[in-house]
Design a protein around this motif. Sequence first.
Motif, PDB file in Angstrom:
ATOM      1  N   ALA A   1      -4.443 -44.609 -57.145  1.00 16.17           N
ATOM      2  CA  ALA A   1      -3.881 -45.160 -55.909  1.00 16.17           C
ATOM      3  C   ALA A   1      -4.795 -46.187 -55.251  1.00 16.17           C
ATOM      4  O   ALA A   1      -4.318 -47.140 -54.624  1.00 16.17           O
ATOM      5  CB  ALA A   1      -3.586 -44.022 -54.933  1.00 16.17           C
ATOM      6  N   THR A   2      -6.123 -45.994 -55.379  1.00 13.73           N
ATOM      7  CA  THR A   2      -7.067 -46.845 -54.640  1.00 13.73           C
ATOM      8  C   THR A   2      -7.997 -47.654 -55.522  1.00 13.73           C
ATOM      9  O   THR A   2      -8.639 -48.594 -55.040  1.00 13.73           O
ATOM     10  CB  THR A   2      -7.942 -45.971 -53.712  1.00 13.73           C
ATOM     11  OG1 THR A   2      -8.769 -45.113 -54.519  1.00 13.73           O
ATOM     12  CG2 THR A   2      -7.079 -45.130 -52.777  1.00 13.73           C
ATOM     13  N   GLY A   3      -8.121 -47.267 -56.785  1.00 17.26           N
ATOM     14  CA  GLY A   3      -9.092 -47.916 -57.648  1.00 17.26           C
ATOM     15  C   GLY A   3     -10.494 -47.357 -57.504  1.00 17.26           C
ATOM     16  O   GLY A   3     -11.413 -47.803 -58.198  1.00 17.26           O
ATOM     17  N   GLU A   4     -10.668 -46.374 -56.620  1.00 16.22           N
ATOM     18  CA  GLU A   4     -11.993 -45.794 -56.377  1.00 16.22           C
ATOM     19  C   GLU A   4     -12.184 -44.524 -57.198  1.00 16.22           C
ATOM     20  O   GLU A   4     -11.352 -43.632 -57.169  1.00 16.22           O
ATOM     21  CB  GLU A   4     -12.165 -45.478 -54.888  1.00 16.22           C
ATOM     22  CG  GLU A   4     -12.177 -46.690 -53.988  1.00 16.22           C
ATOM     23  CD  GLU A   4     -13.400 -47.582 -54.229  1.00 16.22           C
ATOM     24  OE1 GLU A   4     -14.497 -47.025 -54.497  1.00 16.22           O
ATOM     25  OE2 GLU A   4     -13.252 -48.815 -54.159  1.00 16.22           O
ATOM     26  N   LYS A   5     -13.312 -44.456 -57.898  1.00 19.52           N
ATOM     27  CA  LYS A   5     -13.606 -43.266 -58.682  1.00 19.52           C
ATOM     28  C   LYS A   5     -14.131 -42.126 -57.812  1.00 19.52           C
ATOM     29  O   LYS A   5     -13.898 -40.949 -58.095  1.00 19.52           O
ATOM     30  CB  LYS A   5     -14.644 -43.590 -59.766  1.00 19.52           C
ATOM     31  CG  LYS A   5     -14.118 -44.468 -60.901  1.00 19.52           C
ATOM     32  CD  LYS A   5     -15.183 -44.660 -61.950  1.00 19.52           C
ATOM     33  CE  LYS A   5     -14.671 -45.506 -63.120  1.00 19.52           C
ATOM     34  NZ  LYS A   5     -13.616 -44.791 -63.881  1.00 19.52           N
TER      35      LYS A   5
ATOM     36  N   LYS B   1     -19.354 -36.842 -61.560  1.00 21.62           N
ATOM     37  CA  LYS B   1     -19.966 -37.122 -60.260  1.00 21.62           C
ATOM     38  C   LYS B   1     -19.022 -37.821 -59.286  1.00 21.62           C
ATOM     39  O   LYS B   1     -19.454 -38.589 -58.429  1.00 21.62           O
ATOM     40  CB  LYS B   1     -21.233 -37.958 -60.464  1.00 21.62           C
ATOM     41  CG  LYS B   1     -22.270 -37.270 -61.344  1.00 21.62           C
ATOM     42  CD  LYS B   1     -23.501 -38.148 -61.562  1.00 21.62           C
ATOM     43  CE  LYS B   1     -24.516 -37.440 -62.449  1.00 21.62           C
ATOM     44  NZ  LYS B   1     -25.722 -38.280 -62.692  1.00 21.62           N
ATOM     45  N   ARG B   2     -17.738 -37.531 -59.397  1.00 24.06           N
ATOM     46  CA  ARG B   2     -16.768 -38.246 -58.565  1.00 24.06           C
ATOM     47  C   ARG B   2     -16.765 -37.800 -57.101  1.00 24.06           C
ATOM     48  O   ARG B   2     -16.243 -38.520 -56.248  1.00 24.06           O
ATOM     49  CB  ARG B   2     -15.367 -38.078 -59.156  1.00 24.06           C
ATOM     50  CG  ARG B   2     -15.130 -38.898 -60.411  1.00 24.06           C
ATOM     51  CD  ARG B   2     -13.731 -38.698 -60.933  1.00 24.06           C
ATOM     52  NE  ARG B   2     -13.526 -37.344 -61.455  1.00 24.06           N
ATOM     53  CZ  ARG B   2     -12.331 -36.852 -61.772  1.00 24.06           C
ATOM     54  NH1 ARG B   2     -11.236 -37.568 -61.576  1.00 24.06           N
ATOM     55  NH2 ARG B   2     -12.243 -35.622 -62.265  1.00 24.06           N
ATOM     56  N   VAL B   3     -17.293 -36.633 -56.791  1.00 20.03           N
ATOM     57  CA  VAL B   3     -17.316 -36.164 -55.406  1.00 20.03           C
ATOM     58  C   VAL B   3     -18.616 -36.639 -54.757  1.00 20.03           C
ATOM     59  O   VAL B   3     -19.710 -36.200 -55.119  1.00 20.03           O
ATOM     60  CB  VAL B   3     -17.190 -34.638 -55.321  1.00 20.03           C
ATOM     61  CG1 VAL B   3     -17.313 -34.172 -53.868  1.00 20.03           C
ATOM     62  CG2 VAL B   3     -15.850 -34.188 -55.899  1.00 20.03           C
ATOM     63  N   LYS B   4     -18.455 -37.526 -53.788  1.00 22.04           N
ATOM     64  CA  LYS B   4     -19.614 -38.152 -53.139  1.00 22.04           C
ATOM     65  C   LYS B   4     -20.242 -37.232 -52.095  1.00 22.04           C
ATOM     66  O   LYS B   4     -21.454 -37.205 -51.915  1.00 22.04           O
ATOM     67  CB  LYS B   4     -19.168 -39.459 -52.492  1.00 22.04           C
ATOM     68  CG  LYS B   4     -20.269 -40.436 -52.173  1.00 22.04           C
ATOM     69  CD  LYS B   4     -19.665 -41.769 -51.751  1.00 22.04           C
ATOM     70  CE  LYS B   4     -20.747 -42.793 -51.469  1.00 22.04           C
ATOM     71  NZ  LYS B   4     -20.135 -44.085 -51.027  1.00 22.04           N
TER      72      LYS B   4
END
Length: 600
Positions: A323-327, A354-357
């Motif tokens: 939806a956003t292009g953000e990993k 490591k997708r959860v910041k």
Amino acid sequence: MKDSRENTDIWEASREWSHVMADVAERSHKMITDYLEKHPGMQPTATTSIDPLNIGNAFLEMGRAMMENPQALAKAQQEFWHSQMTLWQNTTRKMLGENVDPMIAPDQGDKRFKDDEWSESTLFDYIKQSYLLTSRWLQETVNEVEGLDDHTARKVDFYTRQFADALAPTNFLMTNPAALRETLDSKGDNLVQGLENLLGDLERGQGRLKISMTDPEAFEIGGNIATTPGKVVYQNDLMQLIQYTPSTETTYTTPLLIIPPWINKFYILDLKEKNSFIRYAVSQGHTVFVISWINPDETLADKSFEDYMFEGPLAALDAIEQATGEKEANVIGYCLGGTLLASTLAYMTAKNDKRVKSATYFTTMIDFTEAGELSVFIDEEQMKHLDQMMAEKGYLDGSEMATTFNMLRANDLIWSFVINNYLMGKQPFPFDLLYWNSDSTRMPAAMHSFYLRKMYVENRLMEPGGIILDNVPIDLTTIKTPTFVLSTKEDHIAPWKSTYSAVKTYAGPVKFVLAGSGHIAGVINPPSDKMKYGYWTSTKKTADPQAWLDGATQNDGSWWPEWQKWIARKAGKKIPARQPGDGKLKAIEDAPGSYVRVRV
């Protein structure tokens, strides 16, 4: 002459009361007859066990322990009778015109005795104090019994309190001054209306009493609650993913995902505009995604905790990237949603994902050593009963969950409505929070059995490798994700000193914040309610939760801006606001979606 007039007044009042009650009896008899004719086959719901909560054995154990120390029991009884005799003497002195200080007073938060008659009337003051003395004696007596294991002692204490609360004089017509006044003023209409309310609740519960807490017609999901604009952009068997429409021209690069508990519905975070955490997060410039869990039926009986991980947060992260292009994403987990988040992060760590910041936890248990009063309902005997019920249906019925949670605050969530609805004959007040509380959800059999047994009964989540998801041993101590932990000081479901174990468990930096109030009100505390509840913060990291609180700073107002300052540093730069459906995922339907509308 005065005595003659008083006797006449008493006679007239008695005659009026007799007429009122005779009329009530006649109308009630007709109402009950009509109800039974209308529902000839309706019977109260049977259980598969006479004592599914295993209360009898707990009290049997207590009785045996008490008999082993008869001196202590005799002393307790002697003290009880002494206090009652002293109360009787004080009441006699008060009747003779003396000023006498009360022997006992209700707790500050006890709303049951707020009617002036409880203090001004000698009779009702005596009834009140006698009840409070008896209730205190009961509780202290069972608390002082030696030789019980911790779980049995906790169960006996809990159900003794339930027993004492049920016998409060406020719950009965003849010992409730407000109900007596209402009966005389309305000539018994309140009792007739109360009976009608009672029969209506029995009908709604199909023979099982389902007490109305609010006017269900006063609220509409998507109409006047759960109204933050957005679109459903993804769905699978277990959830719909909602992306909310931005209210700012720019948004942070890193999206925000919220994982609510599936024990309740997500819109506790989106009740009304003024107290919607979701709307607040959107207004702060976050691209907000929320998981709306399905209300499962028997077709989803085999869905596991592992399935909830794959089809919940992991599927949501995949969808958010489309939806956003953000990993990467910042993620919030609330209650059971937080327990799932912690489990998922340990799984992702093992997979080098490591997708959860950052991770934020609202009132989340990971260590169930001291699991609060909910643990009263969970032991091996009760697990067998629950497994049997769930095997028959494929799920745990939402009403079972609702009853459990309501019992944790019985005076507020059970007996206050018995008085209002049945004694006073009134309709419950329209209240968004209680509408949400009554909007029950079911639990899939496989998932719920695993969760209760592995977390509550065995406390395996805290053991490295104690549980395994998709062949991966889960180890919370490997999680290095920056973490914000929000707990609440009066939480009976996730006691804050238990949730504090997160500070000592996760390997990454942890910010712990303690809010006032409880599991719901402490979380839903918007900045608009500036003086409602405060919160505590500290930069020191101590092993002991009480030491942390002793050194913490108390702050006024809402904790929401405190979280926003923390999360803003992890949310990236500002970009033009994203609209739901602009990315690779197209809008399926308007928020709040269709899954949330499925009622038990």
